[in-house]
Design an enzyme around this catalytic site. Structure first.
Site, PDB file in Angstrom:
ATOM      1  N   CYS A   1      35.831 -24.712 -18.408  1.00 29.39           N
ATOM      2  CA  CYS A   1      36.756 -25.992 -18.070  1.00 29.39           C
ATOM      3  C   CYS A   1      36.029 -27.192 -18.953  1.00 29.39           C
ATOM      4  CB  CYS A   1      36.786 -26.269 -16.520  1.00 29.39           C
ATOM      5  SG  CYS A   1      37.717 -27.473 -16.168  1.00 29.39           S
TER       6      CYS A   1
ATOM      7  N   CYS B   1      48.319 -27.765 -25.487  1.00 24.22           N
ATOM      8  CA  CYS B   1      47.393 -28.435 -26.265  1.00 24.22           C
ATOM      9  C   CYS B   1      45.912 -27.484 -26.027  1.00 24.22           C
ATOM     10  CB  CYS B   1      47.118 -29.868 -25.573  1.00 24.22           C
ATOM     11  SG  CYS B   1      46.251 -29.678 -23.939  1.00 24.22           S
TER      12      CYS B   1
ATOM     13  N   HIS C   1      19.836 -34.035 -59.263  1.00 20.11           N
ATOM     14  CA  HIS C   1      19.035 -33.197 -59.972  1.00 20.11           C
ATOM     15  C   HIS C   1      19.436 -31.810 -60.233  1.00 20.11           C
ATOM     16  CE1 HIS C   1      16.514 -36.293 -57.835  1.00 20.11           C
ATOM     17  NE2 HIS C   1      16.542 -36.642 -58.923  1.00 20.11           N
TER      18      HIS C   1
ATOM     19  N   CYS D   1       2.718 -15.247 -59.179  1.00 18.16           N
ATOM     20  CA  CYS D   1       2.565 -16.554 -59.523  1.00 18.16           C
ATOM     21  C   CYS D   1       1.910 -16.887 -60.651  1.00 18.16           C
ATOM     22  CB  CYS D   1       2.011 -17.389 -58.290  1.00 18.16           C
ATOM     23  SG  CYS D   1       1.354 -19.013 -58.716  1.00 18.16           S
TER      24      CYS D   1
ATOM     25  N   CYS E   1      -1.871 -17.961 -59.439  1.00 23.35           N
ATOM     26  CA  CYS E   1      -2.568 -17.389 -58.590  1.00 23.35           C
ATOM     27  C   CYS E   1      -2.082 -15.755 -58.347  1.00 23.35           C
ATOM     28  CB  CYS E   1      -2.426 -17.795 -57.244  1.00 23.35           C
ATOM     29  SG  CYS E   1      -1.356 -17.821 -56.527  1.00 23.35           S
TER      30      CYS E   1
ATOM     31  N   CYS F   1      11.011 -22.250 -61.728  1.00 19.76           N
ATOM     32  CA  CYS F   1      11.504 -23.517 -62.152  1.00 19.76           C
ATOM     33  C   CYS F   1      12.752 -23.713 -63.139  1.00 19.76           C
ATOM     34  CB  CYS F   1      10.295 -24.409 -62.914  1.00 19.76           C
ATOM     35  SG  CYS F   1      11.038 -25.922 -63.674  1.00 19.76           S
TER      36      CYS F   1
ATOM     37  N   HIS G   1       1.661 -23.808 -55.754  1.00 17.85           N
ATOM     38  CA  HIS G   1       1.646 -23.841 -57.135  1.00 17.85           C
ATOM     39  C   HIS G   1       3.100 -24.346 -57.830  1.00 17.85           C
ATOM     40  CE1 HIS G   1      -2.327 -21.355 -57.301  1.00 17.85           C
ATOM     41  NE2 HIS G   1      -2.606 -22.565 -57.033  1.00 17.85           N
TER      42      HIS G   1
ATOM     43  N   CYS H   1      16.675 -26.916 -27.539  1.00 10.99           N
ATOM     44  CA  CYS H   1      15.904 -27.141 -26.216  1.00 10.99           C
ATOM     45  C   CYS H   1      15.505 -28.630 -26.323  1.00 10.99           C
ATOM     46  CB  CYS H   1      14.696 -26.364 -26.314  1.00 10.99           C
ATOM     47  SG  CYS H   1      13.600 -26.380 -28.116  1.00 10.99           S
TER      48      CYS H   1
ATOM     49  N   HIS I   1       9.019 -25.517 -29.742  1.00 12.21           N
ATOM     50  CA  HIS I   1      10.010 -25.469 -28.354  1.00 12.21           C
ATOM     51  C   HIS I   1       9.619 -26.592 -27.197  1.00 12.21           C
ATOM     52  CE1 HIS I   1      12.623 -23.327 -25.649  1.00 12.21           C
ATOM     53  NE2 HIS I   1      11.476 -23.324 -24.775  1.00 12.21           N
TER      54      HIS I   1
END
Length: 776
Positions: A25, A44, A155, A175, A178, A187, A208, A311, A730
């Protein structure tokens, strides 16, 4: 007799843009699962309960819509005797409502007083079919629950790529800086591959890709593992510091020889990881000896289900509607709901609906659909109420609260305060936000000539610093290695003297001023936000600093402002702000060092009092998208005279109870933007005044709050946050309640739909985020 209304012109099946309220309701939380079901208006599509309160009949009496579809739903008994069907393909079919429920419908006509109109007559078949197949209101919100609305930026749209080349698959596995082989970002400008930032859920990252963007000023990167064949992917713009979309992703990838059609999603998206992370947070539902905390039921003990990262809303609602001021204002069980043609879009109606839902006790009962084992003494938790209409209405048109992203509970409280403060309140019904109102006095004294100036601001909360004293000196790697502090220490820091760099209008001295803040008056209900968050690498990070809060009432009398000294001399009046503005040198240097442009920094200081860089920074974060945020301040001031504002906009603000002069100043400060002007009003109260010798020491007539002593306040409720960031974690509420069968007061925790009694909340009080104290 056949019903003549089945062929009326107004009877049409719902369009895709119309909302069908066929679950609960719009004026109470009775639903299709109740015994009498729900009556959906076929004109409605409003949903009205058909039970004892019969809001469906009230809808007909007010609007005259004759036909309604009664919908009743009951859960099916699931039979597990037959063996499961053999899985023929790699797919999992989600359980549907048809699998879980048995649904019955029939048509009634209020005008003809018929209960059982032939559903196959006239236009009814198409209309009924449209109602039953239409996406319900809550489903619309659920669809948005785990989505963020991303848009392209300048961009991504204007990306200019370097010389094209073919990047081999073997070069897209690690990477470039690394050994990480996951969480890799390409990129799009030069084709460099770098690892991302460390993500929730233990996904590694050495940033990086970010380092590459900083060095080369290449803003846009795509997460390789998130790319799908249909063109969706995680796109991040480091210049905007936001997730974005790239409408030309296929072309940009093809530039590096990557075929979009051949990509397959192999990693979770940023949003999926955030959702998963948030769902993992859980407050302990056991006592100190390991026993399950017992659910409690009754009036004022009704939980709210999580609508997806909601929450923050539930915890604030539980705290506020526990207060007598909110109960007197919105809980009227023996009155008809206020008249509204669209109750789901009326704030007064939805606030009363929430009050009735959580205070009446009608819905606070064990979930009958949860079957406990025969040998178990545990009582199931309640099902909880879903405040979807309220959430949608309060957050509508707000750039954050209209989404399903994790939000800050304190910021939501302030947003709700503003919504209620601007709403109309009938005679005899007081604005409940007034009970939070008080005034703060600021005393400035020139360090050179010793003259003083007083200023009083009206507020409805305070945000206090929590002193950070690390147990291991110099150890900044941990966020939970701090000494305990008391709440009174935090208040001492909040009201302590500080030196601000201002030039004196009397002697011209540049040594600065001492600034001292104190309470001019105190409210009935005091909201305190404990600021444990600090900005680390542009990410708001929570510091787990324990704050000791007394169980017994505390006296805030020492923090009330004292009378001025007899021999002190007040500074002469200074001219009203003109077309020039000199920013606080120290504050603006701090903002510039953070990377904010000069115009933005000046604007932020102007809008926040020209002394507090943290307040200016928070203002900047809230106004990043303002179209004129980079306009030079002197130009804005020159082009926005307060006496030349649009009369219609001034009148619009005046209808909200904002004085004409105040409205003109607000519009002038916000380039005529009404929505931003409303925000400006709440951060620049009309009652902020410079106090001169002829007004200081008055009785404070017109000021909200009390100045009587002793000023004793007892902790009434807290909102706790678990998680390291405002963007994840939370919230739960813990409220002081009088429980049946127990003497004195008890603490009750509201963890979404779970409502349990808690005997010891010392640990939760120490790490609370919002405290609400009541004057005793």
């Amino acid at each position: 007799m056949a019903c003549p209304h089945v062929n009326c012109q107004e009877l049409k099946e719902p369009t895709t843009s119309q909302v069908v309220y066929r679950e609960d309701c719009t004026q109470c939380f009775d639903s299709i699962d109740e015994g009498d079901g729900l009556n959906v208006c076929l004109t409605c599509f409003n949903g009205g309960c058909a039970g004892e309160r019969n809001h469906a009949l009230l809808h007909f009496e007010r609007l005259g819509h004759p036909l309604a579809l009664n919908i009743k739903r009951s859960r099916k008994e699931v039979q597990r005797d037959e063996p499961p069907h053999k899985i023929s393909k790699l797919a999992i079919a989600a359980e549907t409502d048809e699998d879980r429920y048995l649904t019955k419908t029939h048509v009634i006509c209020y005008m003809c007083c018929q209960d059982g109109v032939d559903a196959s007559s006239g236009k009814l078949p198409a209309v009924i079919d449209g109602v039953m197949k239409a996406m319900t209101f809550s489903k619309r919100e659920e669809v948005k629950a785990w989505e963020q609305e991303f848009i392209p930026c300048e961009h991504t749209i204007g990306l200019v790529q370097r010389e094209p080349r073919q990047i081999e698959s073997k070069d897209l596995v690690q990477c470039s800086m690394c050994n990480l082989k996951e969480n890799l970002w390409l990129c799009l400008e030069c084709g460099n591959l770098g690892c991302g930032r460390s993500q929730f859920g233990g996904v590694g990252g050495n940033s990086h890709a970010l380092a590459h963007s900083d060095v080369e000023s290449h803003p846009v990167a795509v997460k390789l593992g998130s790319i799908t064949a249909d063109g969706s992917a995680d796109i991040y713009c480091y210049k905007c510091n936001e997730e974005r979309t790239d409408p030309n992703l296929a072309t940009h990838l093809a530039h590096w020889g990557i075929n979009l059609a051949g990509r397959e999603k192999t990693e979770k998206s940023l949003m999926e990881m955030q959702v998963e992370h948030n769902m993992k947070w859980e407050f302990s539902m056991t006592s100190g000896d390991g026993e399950e905390l017992a659910p409690v039921f009754g009036p004022g003990l009704t939980g709210l289900t999580n609508l997806g990262n909601s929450c923050y809303l539930s915890s604030i609602i539980q705290c506020l509607f526990d207060l007598p001021e909110f109960q007197r204002r919105y809980y009227h069980p023996n009155e008809e709901p206020p008249f509204s043609e669209k109750p789901a879009e009326d704030l007064e109606t939805q606030l009363r609906k929430v009050a009735d839902g959580i205070l009446s006790g009608r819905y606070s009962r064990p979930d009958s659909n949860v079957k406990a084992s025969p040998d178990s003494a545990e009582v199931p938790h309640q099902r909880g109420l879903a405040p979807a209409m309220f959430k949608h209405l309060v957050g509508r048109n707000h750039e954050e609260f209209s989404t399903m992203r994790q939000q800050d509970a304190f910021e939501f409280m302030l947003h709700l305060f503003k919504q209620i403060g601007l709403s109309k309140h009938a005679e005899g019904l007081d604005n409940p936000i007034a009970s939070f109102g008080f005034s703060m006095q600021q005393r400035l004294q020139c360090l050179q000539c010793r003259k003083v100036r007083y200023k009083v601001d009206q507020q409805d909360n305070i945000s206090i610093p929590v002193p950070a004293r690390r147990i291991s000196a110099g150890d900044t790697s941990s966020t939970n290695n701090f000494e305990s502090v008391s709440l009174l220490e935090c208040l001492d820091a909040f009201t302590a003297d500080e030196v601000v760099e201002l030039s004196c209008p009397s002697c011209g001295g540049t040594d600065g001023f001492t600034k001292h803040s104190s309470f001019n008056t105190l409210p009935q209900n005091l909201v305190i936000n404990a600021r444990r968050f600090e900005l680390i690498n542009w990410v708001p990070t929570k510091l787990d600093i324990p704050v000791e809060v007394d169980e017994e009432p505390i006296d805030l009398s020492p923090y009330i402002s004292s009378d001025p000294e007899k021999d002190e001399e007040l500074l002469p009046d200074i001219e009203a702000p003109g077309r020039s503005f000199k920013p606080n040198e120290t504050a603006i240097q701090q903002l510039l060092a953070m990377g904010f442009p000069q115009p933005r920094s000046e604007r932020a200081l102007y809008m926040t009092g020209n002394s507090d860089p943290e307040a200016a920074m928070n203002w900047l974060f809230a106004h990043m998208e303002d179209p004129d945020v980079d306009e030079p301040l002197d130009k804005v001031l020159a082009n926005s005279p307060g006496d030349q504002q649009d009369p219609e906009k001034v009148a619009q603000l005046a209808e909200m109870g904002i004085g004409e002069g105040h409205a003109r100043r607000a519009l002038a400060a916000t380039s005529g933007d009404v929505n931003r002007a409303i925000d400006w009003v709440f951060t620049h109260p009309e009652d902020s005044i410079e106090i001169r010798s002829d007004t200081h020491g008055t009785d404070g007539a017109g000021m909200l709050g009390f100045d009587a002593t002793p000023a004793r306040y007892q902790l009434q409720s807290i909102v706790c946050h678990k998680g390291s960031s405002v963007h994840a974690g939370h919230y739960v509420a813990v409220v002081r309640k009088a429980l049946p069968g127990r003497s004195g007061s008890s603490w009750v925790m509201f963890n979404d739909e779970k409502v349990v009694q808690v005997d010891n909340i010392q640990g939760m009080k120490k790490f609370a985020y919002v405290y609400i104290f009541t004057r005793v």
